[in-house]
Design a protein around this motif. Structure first.
Motif, PDB file in Angstrom:
ATOM      1  N   ALA A  57      -6.969   2.303 -58.629  1.00 41.08           N
ATOM      2  CA  ALA A  57      -6.696   3.433 -57.743  1.00 41.08           C
ATOM      3  C   ALA A  57      -5.186   3.575 -57.677  1.00 41.08           C
ATOM      4  O   ALA A  57      -4.485   2.652 -57.261  1.00 41.08           O
ATOM      5  CB  ALA A  57      -7.280   3.192 -56.353  1.00 41.08           C
ATOM      6  N   PHE A  58      -4.700   4.703 -58.150  1.00 44.05           N
ATOM      7  CA  PHE A  58      -3.259   4.936 -58.194  1.00 44.05           C
ATOM      8  C   PHE A  58      -2.928   6.200 -57.409  1.00 44.05           C
ATOM      9  O   PHE A  58      -3.582   7.223 -57.577  1.00 44.05           O
ATOM     10  CB  PHE A  58      -2.763   5.158 -59.638  1.00 44.05           C
ATOM     11  CG  PHE A  58      -3.016   4.015 -60.575  1.00 44.05           C
ATOM     12  CD1 PHE A  58      -2.903   2.706 -60.171  1.00 44.05           C
ATOM     13  CD2 PHE A  58      -3.345   4.266 -61.891  1.00 44.05           C
ATOM     14  CE1 PHE A  58      -3.120   1.651 -61.050  1.00 44.05           C
ATOM     15  CE2 PHE A  58      -3.562   3.229 -62.787  1.00 44.05           C
ATOM     16  CZ  PHE A  58      -3.448   1.922 -62.358  1.00 44.05           C
ATOM     17  N   ARG A  59      -1.906   6.139 -56.598  1.00 44.50           N
ATOM     18  CA  ARG A  59      -1.304   7.340 -56.033  1.00 44.50           C
ATOM     19  C   ARG A  59      -0.059   7.564 -56.876  1.00 44.50           C
ATOM     20  O   ARG A  59       0.855   6.743 -56.885  1.00 44.50           O
ATOM     21  CB  ARG A  59      -0.923   7.172 -54.567  1.00 44.50           C
ATOM     22  CG  ARG A  59      -0.314   8.447 -53.997  1.00 44.50           C
ATOM     23  CD  ARG A  59      -0.051   8.320 -52.485  1.00 44.50           C
ATOM     24  NE  ARG A  59       0.427   9.580 -51.955  1.00 44.50           N
ATOM     25  CZ  ARG A  59       1.702   9.842 -51.660  1.00 44.50           C
ATOM     26  NH1 ARG A  59       2.636   8.915 -51.836  1.00 44.50           N
ATOM     27  NH2 ARG A  59       2.048  11.016 -51.194  1.00 44.50           N
ATOM     28  N   MET A  60      -0.080   8.657 -57.625  1.00 46.83           N
ATOM     29  CA  MET A  60       1.013   8.896 -58.547  1.00 46.83           C
ATOM     30  C   MET A  60       1.188  10.390 -58.757  1.00 46.83           C
ATOM     31  O   MET A  60       0.425  11.193 -58.220  1.00 46.83           O
ATOM     32  CB  MET A  60       0.776   8.171 -59.866  1.00 46.83           C
ATOM     33  CG  MET A  60      -0.480   8.575 -60.600  1.00 46.83           C
ATOM     34  SD  MET A  60      -0.837   7.548 -62.060  1.00 46.83           S
ATOM     35  CE  MET A  60       0.529   7.916 -63.126  1.00 46.83           C
ATOM     36  N   LEU A  61       2.208  10.750 -59.511  1.00 47.51           N
ATOM     37  CA  LEU A  61       2.510  12.151 -59.778  1.00 47.51           C
ATOM     38  C   LEU A  61       1.783  12.593 -61.039  1.00 47.51           C
ATOM     39  O   LEU A  61       2.029  12.076 -62.121  1.00 47.51           O
ATOM     40  CB  LEU A  61       4.018  12.349 -59.927  1.00 47.51           C
ATOM     41  CG  LEU A  61       4.849  11.945 -58.698  1.00 47.51           C
ATOM     42  CD1 LEU A  61       6.331  11.984 -59.024  1.00 47.51           C
ATOM     43  CD2 LEU A  61       4.532  12.830 -57.523  1.00 47.51           C
ATOM     44  N   ILE A  62       0.860  13.550 -60.898  1.00 45.01           N
ATOM     45  CA  ILE A  62       0.080  14.067 -62.013  1.00 45.01           C
ATOM     46  C   ILE A  62       0.297  15.572 -62.080  1.00 45.01           C
ATOM     47  O   ILE A  62       0.083  16.286 -61.094  1.00 45.01           O
ATOM     48  CB  ILE A  62      -1.428  13.774 -61.842  1.00 45.01           C
ATOM     49  CG1 ILE A  62      -1.687  12.273 -61.770  1.00 45.01           C
ATOM     50  CG2 ILE A  62      -2.234  14.418 -62.961  1.00 45.01           C
ATOM     51  CD1 ILE A  62      -1.429  11.533 -63.062  1.00 45.01           C
TER      52      ILE A  62
END
Length: 175
Positions: free
Chosen positions: A66-71
């Motif tokens: 689970a990643f919170r990242m910029l997509i």
């Protein structure tokens, strides 16, 4: 990160099969054979590249991420100068903060076909961001503008950069 571990331990306190450790995904030896989930909140955009992280995940027993990242729709590799530079030569030795945006196609190419990947909208608390920006006491308005994330309508910006935060859920098939 320690607060996330504390919250996770409290949430799963009744389940003896769940435990949390704080590790460094860039250090393959830190990944225990028992670890099967990797979480990252806000870290991946600030690395020069996510390829070492993905490589370590693929070598491990990790089956859920689970990643919170910029997509975004494009890959944007950006380096924001931290501090100041006094000439062209000093730009090569200056300290930078990365704010990298990755495309979903790129993420899929790194993980390969054995991973299911879904993208979810981030849960931005725009009111909290607005209050945070107002509460932060930086030396100048320009510094605050470039260092603090701020809402503009339903979008989040940091300085001149649009920050398309997303939640990425990945699970390895047949894990």
């Amino acid at each position: 990160m320690e607060a996330n571990i504390t919250n996770g331990c409290q949430f799963f306190s009744g389940d003896p099969t769940v435990s949390f450790i704080h590790g460094d995904i860039l250090e393959p030896l830190a990944i225990s054979p028992l670890v099967n989930i990797a979480l990252s909140a806000n870290t991946l955009p600030h690395l020069p590249s996510i390829e070492p992280v993905v490589s370590n995940i693929l070598k491990s027993n990790i089956s859920i991420c689970a990643f919170r990242m910029l997509i975004g729709s494009d890959i944007v590799i950006s380096k924001k100068l931290v501090g100041s530079a006094t000439g062209f030569e000093s730009l090569s030795t200056a300290v930078y903060q990365h704010n990298n945006i990755y495309s979903l196609d790129y993420i899929k190419s790194l993980f390969g076909p054995s991973w299911r990947i879904s993208v979810h909208q981030d849960f931005q608390d725009l009111d909290r961001l607005e209050k945070h920006q107002q509460d932060v006491a930086y030396a100048s308005a320009a510094d605050s503008y470039s260092r603090v994330s701020r809402p503009v309508g339903n979008l989040v910006f940091k300085g001149d950069l649009y920050m398309p935060w997303k939640i990425l859920l990945l699970s390895k098939e047949n894990a």
